[in-house]
Design a protein around this motif. Structure first.
Motif, mmCIF file in Angstrom:
data_model
loop_
_atom_site.group_PDB
_atom_site.id
_atom_site.type_symbol
_atom_site.label_atom_id
_atom_site.label_comp_id
_atom_site.label_asym_id
_atom_site.label_seq_id
_atom_site.Cartn_x
_atom_site.Cartn_y
_atom_site.Cartn_z
ATOM 1 N N ILE A 20 34.860 -34.344 -71.826
ATOM 2 C CA ILE A 20 33.766 -35.117 -72.415
ATOM 3 C C ILE A 20 32.530 -34.243 -72.608
ATOM 4 C CG2 ILE A 20 32.205 -37.046 -72.000
ATOM 5 C CD1 ILE A 20 34.504 -38.451 -70.554
ATOM 6 N N LEU A 21 32.200 -33.448 -71.603
ATOM 7 C CA LEU A 21 31.050 -32.554 -71.719
ATOM 8 C C LEU A 21 31.279 -31.499 -72.800
ATOM 9 C CD1 LEU A 21 28.312 -31.540 -70.673
ATOM 10 C CD2 LEU A 21 29.556 -30.230 -68.945
ATOM 11 N N TYR A 22 32.511 -30.991 -72.890
ATOM 12 C CA TYR A 22 32.815 -29.967 -73.895
ATOM 13 C C TYR A 22 32.668 -30.539 -75.312
ATOM 14 C CZ TYR A 22 35.297 -26.000 -75.961
ATOM 15 O OH TYR A 22 35.628 -24.894 -76.704
ATOM 16 N N ARG A 23 33.089 -31.772 -75.507
ATOM 17 C CA ARG A 23 32.926 -32.394 -76.823
ATOM 18 C C ARG A 23 31.457 -32.646 -77.143
ATOM 19 N NH1 ARG A 23 37.941 -36.785 -76.733
ATOM 20 N NH2 ARG A 23 39.627 -35.243 -76.991
ATOM 21 N N MET A 24 30.690 -32.998 -76.149
ATOM 22 C CA MET A 24 29.249 -33.144 -76.379
ATOM 23 C C MET A 24 28.627 -31.814 -76.795
ATOM 24 S SD MET A 24 28.028 -35.641 -73.263
ATOM 25 C CE MET A 24 26.310 -35.362 -73.680
ATOM 26 N N LEU A 25 29.055 -30.729 -76.154
ATOM 27 C CA LEU A 25 28.532 -29.412 -76.524
ATOM 28 C C LEU A 25 28.959 -29.031 -77.939
ATOM 29 C CD1 LEU A 25 29.155 -27.477 -73.181
ATOM 30 C CD2 LEU A 25 26.966 -28.279 -74.079
ATOM 31 N N GLN A 26 30.212 -29.334 -78.286
ATOM 32 C CA GLN A 26 30.670 -29.044 -79.649
ATOM 33 C C GLN A 26 29.883 -29.839 -80.680
ATOM 34 O OE1 GLN A 26 34.894 -29.892 -79.453
ATOM 35 N NE2 GLN A 26 35.402 -27.717 -79.288
ATOM 36 N N LYS A 27 29.666 -31.110 -80.392
ATOM 37 C CA LYS A 27 28.900 -31.934 -81.330
ATOM 38 C C LYS A 27 27.463 -31.428 -81.441
ATOM 39 C CE LYS A 27 27.854 -36.777 -82.355
ATOM 40 N NZ LYS A 27 27.984 -38.185 -81.890
ATOM 41 N N GLY A 28 26.880 -31.061 -80.317
ATOM 42 C CA GLY A 28 25.531 -30.516 -80.364
ATOM 43 C C GLY A 28 25.456 -29.203 -81.115
ATOM 44 N N PHE A 29 26.458 -28.344 -80.921
ATOM 45 C CA PHE A 29 26.481 -27.081 -81.656
ATOM 46 C C PHE A 29 26.602 -27.327 -83.152
ATOM 47 C CE2 PHE A 29 29.065 -23.674 -83.560
ATOM 48 C CZ PHE A 29 28.196 -22.604 -83.362
#
Length: 555
Positions: A468-477
Motif C-alpha cells: 500500500i505504501l509503495y503504491r502511494m509512492l508510485q502515485k505520488g511520483f
C-alpha cells in the motif's frame, strides 16, 4: 481410639503412596528432559502437571515445569506462573493496592522470619560431643548464622530468577530481565561464597562436611579435575545467563543513547541507535523491537522522512496488531500528508480498542505486557472523547472533498518546485528501501515469545502494508513527475517564444541601422544588342515593361 489410629494409618499410607508417585513422576520427567527433544519436553510437562495436581507447591516439580516451558519456548506461561516475581508487576500491583513497593525481590523465596529462625541452627544438639565448643568465636558464630539463614532458601528460589529472567527477555521486558538475572547471579555467588567460607572456617561441622564433598568430587581415588563436567551443569547455565545478561545490557545502553538523542533534538542520531538495535547480529525480542520501531518512526517524523516513519509503524503493527501507540503514530502521520481515508481507518480501529478496554475494565492482555507502561487505564475515557471529536472533524473534511488531496511532496520528502533529478533520486531511494518483496526481511531477525506464532502471517501483513505504501509512492511520483513535465514543457514553450521575439526584434533593429545606399539593388533584365526589322516584333517588345536600349533599333 481404633478409629483415630485407622485414620492415621490411612493418611500415612496415602502420603507414602503419593510420595512414591511424585518421585516416579520427577524421575521420568528428568529423564525425558535429558533427551533435549521437544516431544520429550512435552511429555515431561504432562507428568509434571500430574505431580503438581497432587502437590501444587512442590519446589522440584515447579522448577522442572519452568525449565520444560522454557525449552518449548512457551515464555508466556512461565511469566504467568511466576508473575509475582516480576519487578514491574510487583510495583504496579503494590501501587494499585496502596502497599509499599520497596519490598525486596528475594523476600518471596526466603520466607517469613519464623521460617528463617527454624532454618537457623546456631549450635549443634546436646547429644554431640562437647569438644565442638572449643573454637567458639564471634566471627565463626556470625558466619554460621548467615550460612544457616540462606542455606535452604537459595536452592529453592534461585531457579525462579534465572528462568523468569529468560522468559522476560523474550517477552520484551528487558529491564525486568536484567534485574532478575542479576538477582539470580548474586544469589548463586553468595551461596557459593557462604559454602566455601563454611567449609574452610566453620569448625562446628568441618569434619562432617569434607567427607561428602570428597565423595562427590571423585571418591577415594578420583579427583575433581579428572571428573568430566555434567552436560547440564550449573556452570553452563550460569554462562548462558551471563551471555544473555550482557546482551540485555547492550540493548538497554543503545536504547538509553537513542532516547537521550531524541530528547536532545538529535533525531538522526536517535534513528541511528534504533537501527543498531533492530539490525543487530543477535535477535531482538519482537515486543522490544516493536517499541523501538515506534520510537524510530518518531525520529523519522522529526527529520521529515514521513514515508520511513509510516513504514516503521506498519512493521510495528504487523508484530503487534493491537498496539495503541503504533496506531496513534500512523494516524497522525497519515493526517499530516492529508491521506484522510486511511487515517480514518486507523482511528476507527483505535476507537474499537478503547471501547473494548472500557467494556472489560482492564487493559488487554496480562498485566506484565510492555504496552501497559505506555497506556494508562485512567487516561482511556478522556482519550476516547477526544478521539470521537477528531473522527467527526475528519469525516466532515472528507465530505467537503478534502480527503484525496494528498501532499505527495511531504510524503516523498521533496520540496515544491523540485527538479526532475531531485525527484528521481528521492523516489529511487524510497522504492529500494520499501520494496514489498523485501518488507518481510526484518521478521527473520526477531525472536518471538511463542513457538506457535504464525510468522508467515506477520510477514504477509508486513508485505501488504508495504505494498500500500509503495503504491502511494508510485502515485505520488507520477503526480509530481507529471507536474514537472508540464512545467518543463511550458517553460520550453515560453523560452521559444521569447527567443523568436528576440530574433525578430534583432532583425528589425539591424534593418533600421543599415544606410539606404548599402541596400542591395537587383540587376535589371535588359535586352542589349537587339536588332530587328520586324515592326510587329518591335511593338510587342516596347509594350513590355523592360528597359531596352532604343539606339539599337532602326527601321
Amino acid at each position: 481410639m481404633e478409629t483415630g489410629s485407622s485414620q492415621a494409618r490411612e493418611r500415612k499410607h496415602w502420603w507414602l503412596t503419593n510420595r512414591k508417585m511424585l518421585d516416579k513422576y520427577l524421575r521420568e520427567a528428568r529423564s525425558l528432559l535429558a533427551t533435549q527433544e521437544s516431544s520429550g519436553a512435552a511429555a515431561a510437562l504432562g507428568l509434571l502437571d500430574a505431580a503438581l495436581a497432587i502437590s501444587p507447591r512442590m519446589e522440584a516439580a515447579l522448577e522442572l515445569k519452568a525449565r520444560s516451558l522454557l525449552f518449548l519456548h512457551r515464555f508466556r506461561e512461565v511469566a504467568d506462573m511466576l508473575h509475582h516475581y516480576i519487578p514491574s508487576c510487583r510495583a504496579s500491583s503494590s501501587a494499585a493496592t496502596g502497599e509499599d513497593s520497596s519490598t525486596s525481590l528475594s523476600s518471596g523465596s526466603i520466607g517469613s522470619a519464623a521460617e528463617l529462625r527454624e532454618r537457623t541452627k546456631l549450635l549443634p544438639s546436646g547429644d554431640e560431643d562437647e569438644r565442638s565448643y572449643r573454637c567458639f568465636s564471634i566471627t565463626d558464630l556470625k558466619r554460621k548464622v548467615v550460612a544457616g539463614l540462606y542455606r535452604g532458601c537459595d536452592a529453592e528460589g534461585q531457579w525462579r530468577y534465572l528462568a523468569l529472567g529468560q522468559a522476560c527477555y523474550h517477552l520484551g521486558l528487558l529491564d525486568d530481565a536484567m534485574v532478575l538475572l542479576q538477582t539470580g547471579r548474586r544469589l548463586a555467588t553468595a551461596a557459593f561464597r557462604r559454602e566455601s567460607v563454611s567449609l574452610s572456617d566453620d569448625m562446628f561441622t568441618f569434619s562432617a562436611t569434607i567427607r561428602p564433598l570428597a565423595v562427590a568430587n571423585g571418591g577415594a581415588g578420583g579427583s575433581a579435575s579428572a571428573a568430566p563436567p555434567a552436560p547440564n551443569s550449573p556452570l553452563s547455565e550460569a554462562e548462558t545467563a551471563a551471555h544473555l545478561l550482557s546482551h540485555i545490557k547492550l540493548l538497554l545502553r543503545r536504547l538509553a543513547a537513542a532516547t537521550s538523542a531524541l530528547d536532545a533534538c538529535l533525531p538522526n542520531e536517535a534513528a541511528r541507535h534504533f537501527s543498531k538495535i533492530l539490525e543487530g547480529r543477535r535477535g531482538t525480542p519482537h515486543a522490544f523491537a516493536a517499541n523501538c520501531l515506534i520510537r524510530r518512526a518518531a525520529a523519522y517524523c522529526i527529520t521529515g522522512r514521513v514515508a520511513d516513519a509510516i513504514a516503521d509503524c506498519n512493521r510495528a503493527l504487523a508484530l503487534e496488531p493491537t498496539s495503541i501507540p503504533a496506531l496513534r503514530a500512523r494516524a497522525d502521520l497519515l493526517e499530516s500528508v492529508r491521506c484522510l481515508p486511511d487515517c480514518l481507518r486507523d482511528l476507527d480501529h483505535l476507537k474499537l480498542l478503547y471501547d473494548a478496554i472500557l467494556r472489560d475494565r482492564k487493559l488487554p492482555g496480562p498485566p506484565w505486557r510492555p504496552s501497559h507502561t505506555q497506556v494508562r487505564y485512567r487516561e482511556i475515557p478522556a482519550s476516547l472523547q477526544a478521539l470521537t471529536a477528531r473522527i467527526s472533524a475528519i469525516r466532515q473534511r472528507v465530505a467537503a472533498g478534502d480527503g484525496y488531496d494528498v501532499d505527495y511532496h511531504k510524503l516523498i520528502g521533496v520540496r515544491r518546485g523540485c527538479s526532475r533529478s531531485e525527484l528521481e533520486r528521492a523516489y529511487l531511494l524510497l522504492s529500494l528501501r520499501h520494496k514489498p518483496d523485501k518488507s518481510g526481511s526484518f521478521v527473520d531477525r526477531l525472536e518471538y515469545d511463542d513457538e506457535h506464532r504464525d510468522v508467515e502471517a506477520v510477514r504477509d501483513q508486513a508485505r501488504m502494508s508495504a505494498l500500500i505504501l509503495y503504491r502511494m509512492l508510485q502515485k505520488g511520483f507520477s503526480s509530481i513527475m507529471t507536474a514537472i513535465v508540464d512545467e518543463e514543457a511550458a517553460e520550453k514553450q515560453r523560452a521559444m517564444e521569447v527567443k523568436a521575439k528576440a530574433a525578430a526584434a534583432a532583425a528589425a533593429a539591424a534593418a533600421v541601422a543599415l544606410p539606404e545606399k548599402q541596400l542591395p539593388v537587383p540587376p535589371p533584365s535588359v535586352y542589349q544588342g537587339v536588332f530587328c526589322r520586324d515592326l510587329a516584333t518591335v511593338g510587342s517588345m516596347l509594350s513590355r515593361a523592360l528597359p531596352v536600349k532604343y539606339e539599337a533599333l532602326s527601321c
